[in-house]
Design a protein around this motif. Structure first.
Motif, mmCIF file in Angstrom:
data_model
loop_
_atom_site.group_PDB
_atom_site.id
_atom_site.type_symbol
_atom_site.label_atom_id
_atom_site.label_comp_id
_atom_site.label_asym_id
_atom_site.label_seq_id
_atom_site.Cartn_x
_atom_site.Cartn_y
_atom_site.Cartn_z
ATOM 1 N N GLY A 11 -25.218 112.269 2.571
ATOM 2 C CA GLY A 11 -25.264 111.419 3.951
ATOM 3 C C GLY A 11 -23.624 110.859 4.324
ATOM 4 O O GLY A 11 -23.122 111.458 3.656
ATOM 5 N N GLN A 12 -23.879 109.733 4.315
ATOM 6 C CA GLN A 12 -22.174 109.201 5.026
ATOM 7 C C GLN A 12 -21.458 108.824 3.102
ATOM 8 O O GLN A 12 -20.582 109.536 3.609
ATOM 9 C CB GLN A 12 -22.701 107.922 5.317
ATOM 10 C CG GLN A 12 -23.744 107.800 6.172
ATOM 11 C CD GLN A 12 -23.328 106.460 6.834
ATOM 12 O OE1 GLN A 12 -21.966 106.092 7.878
ATOM 13 N NE2 GLN A 12 -24.258 105.420 6.313
ATOM 14 N N LEU A 13 -22.729 108.315 2.197
ATOM 15 C CA LEU A 13 -21.813 108.215 0.898
ATOM 16 C C LEU A 13 -21.590 109.316 0.347
ATOM 17 O O LEU A 13 -20.431 110.071 -0.041
ATOM 18 C CB LEU A 13 -22.277 107.623 -0.295
ATOM 19 C CG LEU A 13 -21.824 107.000 -1.185
ATOM 20 C CD1 LEU A 13 -20.472 106.512 -1.405
ATOM 21 C CD2 LEU A 13 -22.498 106.351 -2.136
ATOM 22 N N ARG A 30 -30.092 117.730 0.206
ATOM 23 C CA ARG A 30 -31.979 117.388 0.202
ATOM 24 C C ARG A 30 -32.729 118.957 0.050
ATOM 25 O O ARG A 30 -33.826 118.909 -0.471
ATOM 26 C CB ARG A 30 -32.489 117.101 1.132
ATOM 27 C CG ARG A 30 -33.967 116.177 0.855
ATOM 28 C CD ARG A 30 -34.668 116.104 2.486
ATOM 29 N NE ARG A 30 -34.610 115.416 3.587
ATOM 30 C CZ ARG A 30 -35.700 114.583 3.829
ATOM 31 N NH1 ARG A 30 -36.312 114.320 3.306
ATOM 32 N NH2 ARG A 30 -35.137 113.644 4.278
ATOM 33 N N LEU A 33 -31.888 120.113 -3.316
ATOM 34 C CA LEU A 33 -33.093 119.195 -4.528
ATOM 35 C C LEU A 33 -32.996 118.366 -3.799
ATOM 36 O O LEU A 33 -33.146 116.992 -3.197
ATOM 37 C CB LEU A 33 -32.055 118.560 -5.354
ATOM 38 C CG LEU A 33 -32.680 117.894 -6.415
ATOM 39 C CD1 LEU A 33 -33.568 118.732 -7.281
ATOM 40 C CD2 LEU A 33 -31.605 117.221 -7.491
ATOM 41 N N THR A 36 -37.635 113.536 -4.943
ATOM 42 C CA THR A 36 -39.184 112.838 -5.549
ATOM 43 C C THR A 36 -39.922 114.449 -6.065
ATOM 44 O O THR A 36 -41.077 114.115 -6.807
ATOM 45 C CB THR A 36 -40.310 113.131 -4.702
ATOM 46 O OG1 THR A 36 -40.016 114.366 -3.479
ATOM 47 C CG2 THR A 36 -39.282 111.535 -2.936
ATOM 48 N N VAL A 75 -38.576 107.487 -2.558
ATOM 49 C CA VAL A 75 -37.647 108.081 -2.729
ATOM 50 C C VAL A 75 -35.785 107.001 -3.249
ATOM 51 O O VAL A 75 -35.587 107.690 -4.089
ATOM 52 C CB VAL A 75 -37.075 107.995 -1.468
ATOM 53 C CG1 VAL A 75 -35.558 109.003 -0.989
ATOM 54 C CG2 VAL A 75 -37.824 109.625 -0.509
ATOM 55 N N SER A 98 -27.876 101.333 -5.017
ATOM 56 C CA SER A 98 -28.232 99.958 -3.847
ATOM 57 C C SER A 98 -27.820 99.000 -3.223
ATOM 58 O O SER A 98 -26.750 99.749 -2.424
ATOM 59 C CB SER A 98 -28.882 99.370 -5.400
ATOM 60 O OG SER A 98 -29.962 98.494 -4.689
ATOM 61 N N ASP A 100 -27.048 94.979 -0.843
ATOM 62 C CA ASP A 100 -26.866 93.539 -0.307
ATOM 63 C C ASP A 100 -28.838 93.181 -0.426
ATOM 64 O O ASP A 100 -28.907 91.950 -0.015
ATOM 65 C CB ASP A 100 -26.030 93.925 0.839
ATOM 66 C CG ASP A 100 -26.161 93.868 1.992
ATOM 67 O OD1 ASP A 100 -26.911 94.864 2.141
ATOM 68 O OD2 ASP A 100 -26.330 93.815 3.147
#
Ligand SMILES: NC(=O)c1ccc[n+]([C@@H]2O[C@H](COP(=O)([O-])OP(=O)(O)OC[C@H]3O[C@@H](n4cnc5c(N)ncnc54)[C@H](OP(=O)(O)O)[C@@H]3O)[C@@H](O)[C@H]2O)c1
Length: 282
Positions: A11-13, A30, A33, A36, A75, A98, A100
Protein backbone atom coordinates in the motif's frame (compact mmCIF):
# COMPACT_ATOMS: atom_id res chain seq x y z
CA UNK A 1 26.55 -3.95 6.55
CA UNK A 2 23.62 -3.41 4.17
CA UNK A 3 20.49 -5.05 5.55
CA UNK A 4 18.12 -7.20 3.51
CA UNK A 5 14.69 -5.81 4.24
CA UNK A 6 11.44 -7.57 3.38
CA UNK A 7 8.40 -5.28 3.32
CA UNK A 8 5.06 -7.08 3.52
CA UNK A 9 2.14 -5.09 2.07
CA UNK A 10 2.28 -2.88 -1.01
CA UNK A 11 0.00 0.00 0.00
CA UNK A 12 1.06 3.61 0.58
CA UNK A 13 3.78 2.88 3.16
CA UNK A 14 5.02 -0.34 1.53
CA UNK A 15 5.41 1.40 -1.81
CA UNK A 16 7.31 4.31 -0.21
CA UNK A 17 9.60 1.91 1.70
CA UNK A 18 10.43 0.13 -1.56
CA UNK A 19 11.15 3.46 -3.29
CA UNK A 20 13.36 4.83 -0.49
CA UNK A 21 15.04 1.51 0.37
CA UNK A 22 15.86 0.67 -3.27
CA UNK A 23 17.76 -2.56 -3.86
CA UNK A 24 17.85 -3.43 -0.13
CA UNK A 25 14.07 -3.86 -0.06
CA UNK A 26 11.98 -6.76 -1.37
CA UNK A 27 8.33 -5.73 -1.56
CA UNK A 28 5.88 -8.59 -1.04
CA UNK A 29 2.29 -7.83 -2.00
CA UNK A 30 -0.90 -9.55 -0.90
CA UNK A 31 -0.98 -11.75 -4.02
CA UNK A 32 2.44 -13.14 -3.06
CA UNK A 33 1.72 -13.46 0.66
CA UNK A 34 -1.52 -13.22 2.61
CA UNK A 35 -0.47 -12.52 6.21
CA UNK A 36 -3.49 -14.41 7.56
CA UNK A 37 -2.13 -17.62 5.96
CA UNK A 38 0.08 -19.06 8.72
CA UNK A 39 1.46 -21.92 6.62
CA UNK A 40 2.59 -19.58 3.82
CA UNK A 41 4.49 -17.06 5.95
CA UNK A 42 7.70 -18.77 7.02
CA UNK A 43 8.46 -20.35 3.61
CA UNK A 44 7.81 -17.03 1.83
CA UNK A 45 10.02 -15.06 4.22
CA UNK A 46 12.84 -17.61 4.52
CA UNK A 47 13.24 -17.67 0.75
CA UNK A 48 14.13 -13.95 0.93
CA UNK A 49 16.57 -14.42 3.87
CA UNK A 50 15.65 -11.11 5.55
CA UNK A 51 17.62 -9.30 8.25
CA UNK A 52 14.54 -7.16 8.84
CA UNK A 53 10.83 -7.79 8.19
CA UNK A 54 8.59 -4.70 8.03
CA UNK A 55 4.83 -5.23 8.19
CA UNK A 56 3.25 -2.48 6.07
CA UNK A 57 0.00 -4.38 5.52
CA UNK A 58 -3.21 -3.60 7.35
CA UNK A 59 -6.99 -3.71 7.32
CA UNK A 60 -7.60 0.05 7.32
CA UNK A 61 -11.37 0.30 6.74
CA UNK A 62 -12.20 1.85 10.10
CA UNK A 63 -16.00 1.88 9.70
CA UNK A 64 -16.28 -1.51 7.94
CA UNK A 65 -14.29 -3.09 10.79
CA UNK A 66 -17.24 -2.50 13.14
CA UNK A 67 -19.24 -5.15 11.27
CA UNK A 68 -16.29 -7.32 10.20
CA UNK A 69 -14.24 -7.74 13.38
CA UNK A 70 -13.00 -11.21 12.43
CA UNK A 71 -11.21 -9.95 9.32
CA UNK A 72 -9.95 -6.79 11.07
CA UNK A 73 -8.41 -8.87 13.88
CA UNK A 74 -7.09 -11.51 11.44
CA UNK A 75 -5.15 -8.88 9.42
CA UNK A 76 -4.27 -6.39 12.17
CA UNK A 77 -3.61 -8.71 15.12
CA UNK A 78 -3.18 -12.40 14.23
CA UNK A 79 -1.28 -11.68 10.98
CA UNK A 80 1.33 -9.50 12.74
CA UNK A 81 1.70 -12.24 15.39
CA UNK A 82 2.43 -14.79 12.64
CA UNK A 83 4.92 -12.41 11.01
CA UNK A 84 6.64 -11.64 14.33
CA UNK A 85 6.95 -15.32 15.13
CA UNK A 86 8.38 -16.12 11.69
CA UNK A 87 10.81 -13.17 11.88
CA UNK A 88 12.05 -14.41 15.26
CA UNK A 89 12.50 -17.93 13.90
CA UNK A 90 14.56 -16.50 11.02
CA UNK A 91 16.57 -14.27 13.41
CA UNK A 92 15.29 -11.18 11.61
CA UNK A 93 14.21 -7.95 13.34
CA UNK A 94 10.48 -7.23 13.14
CA UNK A 95 8.98 -3.81 12.49
CA UNK A 96 5.24 -3.32 12.90
CA UNK A 97 3.15 -0.23 12.15
CA UNK A 98 0.21 0.93 14.26
CA UNK A 99 -2.01 3.96 14.60
CA UNK A 100 -2.87 7.12 16.56
CA UNK A 101 -6.37 5.59 16.93
CA UNK A 102 -5.12 3.45 19.85
CA UNK A 103 -5.69 6.62 21.93
CA UNK A 104 -8.99 7.97 23.21
CA UNK A 105 -8.45 11.57 22.11
CA UNK A 106 -9.36 13.37 25.33
CA UNK A 107 -5.82 14.51 26.18
CA UNK A 108 -4.85 18.20 25.85
CA UNK A 109 -1.22 17.55 24.79
CA UNK A 110 0.44 15.25 22.23
CA UNK A 111 0.35 11.55 23.18
CA UNK A 112 3.62 9.94 24.30
CA UNK A 113 4.39 6.28 23.64
CA UNK A 114 3.59 5.30 27.25
CA UNK A 115 0.33 7.23 27.62
CA UNK A 116 -2.69 5.02 28.40
CA UNK A 117 -4.44 3.61 25.34
CA UNK A 118 -8.19 3.69 24.86
CA UNK A 119 -9.29 2.25 21.50
CA UNK A 120 -12.73 3.59 20.55
CA UNK A 121 -13.63 1.02 17.89
CA UNK A 122 -12.88 -2.41 16.42
CA UNK A 123 -10.15 -1.16 14.03
CA UNK A 124 -8.36 0.61 16.88
CA UNK A 125 -8.68 -2.41 19.18
CA UNK A 126 -7.37 -4.73 16.47
CA UNK A 127 -4.36 -2.47 15.86
CA UNK A 128 -3.62 -2.28 19.60
CA UNK A 129 -3.82 -6.09 19.82
CA UNK A 130 -1.35 -6.25 16.90
CA UNK A 131 1.13 -4.08 18.84
CA UNK A 132 0.95 -6.36 21.89
CA UNK A 133 1.24 -9.55 19.83
CA UNK A 134 4.19 -8.23 17.79
CA UNK A 135 6.06 -7.42 21.01
CA UNK A 136 5.03 -10.73 22.61
CA UNK A 137 6.33 -12.86 19.73
CA UNK A 138 9.33 -10.64 18.88
CA UNK A 139 10.30 -8.68 22.02
CA UNK A 140 12.90 -6.60 20.14
CA UNK A 141 10.29 -5.41 17.63
CA UNK A 142 10.08 -1.79 16.60
CA UNK A 143 6.41 -0.72 16.80
CA UNK A 144 5.75 2.55 14.97
CA UNK A 145 2.54 4.54 15.50
CA UNK A 146 1.60 7.01 12.78
CA UNK A 147 -1.41 9.03 11.60
CA UNK A 148 -3.19 10.41 8.53
CA UNK A 149 -0.98 8.74 5.94
CA UNK A 150 -1.00 9.97 2.33
CA UNK A 151 1.18 8.48 -0.39
CA UNK A 152 1.30 6.67 -3.66
CA UNK A 153 0.31 3.03 -3.99
CA UNK A 154 2.03 0.44 -6.13
CA UNK A 155 -1.17 -0.26 -8.06
CA UNK A 156 -2.10 3.41 -8.15
CA UNK A 157 -5.60 2.44 -7.05
CA UNK A 158 -5.47 3.31 -3.33
CA UNK A 159 -7.30 6.26 -1.87
CA UNK A 160 -6.43 8.79 0.79
CA UNK A 161 -7.78 12.08 2.14
CA UNK A 162 -5.72 14.25 -0.27
CA UNK A 163 -6.94 12.40 -3.36
CA UNK A 164 -10.49 12.41 -2.09
CA UNK A 165 -10.50 16.20 -1.55
CA UNK A 166 -8.95 16.80 -4.99
CA UNK A 167 -11.47 14.47 -6.65
CA UNK A 168 -14.49 16.09 -5.00
CA UNK A 169 -13.28 19.63 -5.67
CA UNK A 170 -12.60 18.91 -9.35
CA UNK A 171 -16.02 17.30 -9.70
CA UNK A 172 -17.58 20.48 -8.28
CA UNK A 173 -19.06 18.54 -5.35
CA UNK A 174 -19.77 20.43 -2.12
CA UNK A 175 -16.94 19.98 0.37
CA UNK A 176 -17.82 19.61 4.06
CA UNK A 177 -14.86 18.78 6.31
CA UNK A 178 -14.56 18.22 10.05
CA UNK A 179 -13.09 21.25 11.84
CA UNK A 180 -12.90 19.89 15.41
CA UNK A 181 -10.75 16.78 14.92
CA UNK A 182 -6.98 17.29 15.13
CA UNK A 183 -4.07 15.09 14.04
CA UNK A 184 -0.79 15.21 12.11
CA UNK A 185 -1.09 14.29 8.41
CA UNK A 186 1.90 12.21 7.36
CA UNK A 187 3.55 11.79 3.95
CA UNK A 188 4.32 8.10 3.37
CA UNK A 189 7.77 8.95 1.97
CA UNK A 190 8.74 10.85 5.15
CA UNK A 191 7.36 8.01 7.29
CA UNK A 192 9.31 5.43 5.25
CA UNK A 193 12.54 7.40 5.50
CA UNK A 194 12.16 7.72 9.29
CA UNK A 195 11.40 3.99 9.71
CA UNK A 196 14.52 3.07 7.72
CA UNK A 197 16.58 5.47 9.88
CA UNK A 198 15.29 3.75 13.01
CA UNK A 199 16.05 0.33 11.51
CA UNK A 200 19.60 1.53 10.80
CA UNK A 201 20.17 2.48 14.46
CA UNK A 202 18.49 -0.71 15.76
CA UNK A 203 15.65 1.07 17.59
CA UNK A 204 13.08 -1.11 19.35
CA UNK A 205 9.88 -0.68 21.32
CA UNK A 206 7.16 1.84 20.51
CA UNK A 207 8.09 5.01 18.61
CA UNK A 208 5.72 7.68 17.27
CA UNK A 209 6.39 8.91 13.71
CA UNK A 210 4.30 11.56 11.98
CA UNK A 211 5.11 14.71 10.05
CA UNK A 212 5.65 17.60 12.48
CA UNK A 213 2.92 20.14 13.25
CA UNK A 214 -0.77 19.32 13.43
CA UNK A 215 -4.06 20.61 12.05
CA UNK A 216 -7.77 19.99 11.86
CA UNK A 217 -8.99 18.01 8.86
CA UNK A 218 -10.66 21.25 7.67
CA UNK A 219 -7.29 23.07 7.78
CA UNK A 220 -5.68 20.16 5.95
CA UNK A 221 -8.36 20.25 3.24
CA UNK A 222 -7.89 24.04 2.79
CA UNK A 223 -4.10 23.52 2.48
CA UNK A 224 -4.61 20.79 -0.15
CA UNK A 225 -6.72 23.10 -2.33
CA UNK A 226 -4.35 26.05 -1.82
CA UNK A 227 -1.27 24.02 -2.74
CA UNK A 228 -3.07 22.50 -5.75
CA UNK A 229 -4.25 25.96 -6.89
CA UNK A 230 -7.93 24.96 -6.82
CA UNK A 231 -10.47 27.60 -5.92
CA UNK A 232 -13.35 25.83 -4.16
CA UNK A 233 -15.31 26.50 -1.00
CA UNK A 234 -15.09 24.16 1.98
CA UNK A 235 -17.69 24.18 4.73
CA UNK A 236 -16.27 23.45 8.20
CA UNK A 237 -18.49 20.97 10.09
CA UNK A 238 -18.51 19.40 13.53
CA UNK A 239 -17.38 15.78 13.97
CA UNK A 240 -20.55 14.96 15.89
CA UNK A 241 -22.56 15.55 12.72
CA UNK A 242 -20.65 13.07 10.52
CA UNK A 243 -21.92 9.67 9.39
CA UNK A 244 -18.90 7.78 10.80
CA UNK A 245 -19.91 4.36 12.12
CA UNK A 246 -16.80 3.84 14.27
CA UNK A 247 -15.88 6.41 16.92
CA UNK A 248 -12.53 8.10 16.37
CA UNK A 249 -10.33 10.19 18.69
CA UNK A 250 -10.96 13.94 18.38
CA UNK A 251 -7.37 14.75 19.27
CA UNK A 252 -4.65 12.27 18.30
CA UNK A 253 -1.45 14.26 17.86
CA UNK A 254 1.54 12.04 18.63
CA UNK A 255 4.55 13.31 20.61
CA UNK A 256 7.76 12.97 18.56
CA UNK A 257 10.32 13.39 21.40
CA UNK A 258 11.38 9.75 21.42
CA UNK A 259 11.86 9.79 17.64
CA UNK A 260 13.95 12.96 17.93
CA UNK A 261 16.06 11.44 20.73
CA UNK A 262 16.86 8.64 18.25
CA UNK A 263 18.22 11.23 15.81
CA UNK A 264 15.27 11.66 13.44
CA UNK A 265 13.65 15.07 12.78
CA UNK A 266 10.44 15.14 10.74
CA UNK A 267 9.51 17.72 8.08
CA UNK A 268 6.29 19.72 8.62
CA UNK A 269 3.10 18.15 7.21
CA UNK A 270 2.62 21.06 4.79
CA UNK A 271 6.07 20.47 3.34
CA UNK A 272 5.19 16.76 2.98
CA UNK A 273 1.93 17.72 1.28
CA UNK A 274 3.76 19.94 -1.26
CA UNK A 275 6.19 17.12 -2.14
CA UNK A 276 3.33 14.61 -2.42
CA UNK A 277 1.45 16.86 -4.83
CA UNK A 278 4.65 17.14 -6.90
CA UNK A 279 5.04 13.34 -6.79
CA UNK A 280 1.55 12.78 -8.14
CA UNK A 281 2.01 15.70 -10.56
CA UNK A 282 -0.80 17.93 -9.33
N1 LIG B 1 -3.63 5.26 6.08
C1 LIG B 1 -3.67 5.95 7.22
O1 LIG B 1 -4.19 7.06 7.29
C2 LIG B 1 -3.07 5.36 8.47
C3 LIG B 1 -3.20 6.04 9.69
C4 LIG B 1 -2.62 5.51 10.85
C5 LIG B 1 -1.91 4.33 10.76
N2 LIG B 1 -1.81 3.68 9.57
C6 LIG B 1 -1.07 2.42 9.53
O2 LIG B 1 0.04 2.59 8.68
C7 LIG B 1 0.33 1.34 8.04
C8 LIG B 1 0.43 1.55 6.55
O3 LIG B 1 -0.82 2.02 6.09
P1 LIG B 1 -1.06 2.39 4.56
O4 LIG B 1 -1.70 3.74 4.55
O5 LIG B 1 0.18 2.14 3.76
O6 LIG B 1 -2.18 1.31 4.21
P2 LIG B 1 -2.74 0.91 2.78
O7 LIG B 1 -2.31 1.85 1.74
O8 LIG B 1 -4.20 0.64 2.99
O9 LIG B 1 -2.01 -0.48 2.51
C9 LIG B 1 -2.32 -1.62 3.25
C10 LIG B 1 -1.85 -2.80 2.43
O10 LIG B 1 -2.12 -3.99 3.18
C11 LIG B 1 -2.49 -4.97 2.25
N3 LIG B 1 -3.20 -6.06 2.89
C12 LIG B 1 -4.46 -6.06 3.41
N4 LIG B 1 -4.75 -7.28 3.87
C13 LIG B 1 -3.67 -8.06 3.67
C14 LIG B 1 -3.35 -9.42 3.93
N5 LIG B 1 -4.24 -10.26 4.50
N6 LIG B 1 -2.12 -9.90 3.58
C15 LIG B 1 -1.22 -9.08 2.97
N7 LIG B 1 -1.46 -7.80 2.69
C16 LIG B 1 -2.67 -7.29 3.04
C17 LIG B 1 -3.37 -4.24 1.27
O11 LIG B 1 -3.47 -5.00 0.10
P3 LIG B 1 -4.63 -4.73 -0.98
O12 LIG B 1 -4.24 -3.45 -1.65
O13 LIG B 1 -4.56 -5.93 -1.85
O14 LIG B 1 -5.89 -4.60 -0.18
C18 LIG B 1 -2.60 -2.94 1.08
O15 LIG B 1 -1.66 -3.06 0.05
C19 LIG B 1 -0.78 0.38 8.48
O16 LIG B 1 -0.33 -0.38 9.58
C20 LIG B 1 -1.88 1.29 8.93
O17 LIG B 1 -2.75 0.70 9.87
C21 LIG B 1 -2.35 4.18 8.43
Amino acid sequence: MVKRIVVVGSGQLGTALATIGGANVSLVDRAALDITDLAAIEPALSELAPDVVINASAYNRVDAAETDPDLAFAVNATGPAYLARAATALEARFVHVSTDYVFGGTQQRPYCEDDPTEPLGVYAASKLAGEHLALAYAPTSLVVRTSGVFGRTRSGTGGNFVLSILRQARAGKPLRVVADKIAAPTYAVDLARAILSLVAVGASGRVHITNSGCCTWYEFACAILEEAGIDAAIEPVSYSGTADVARRPLYSVLDLSRLESLGVTMPHWRDGLRRYLQEIEV
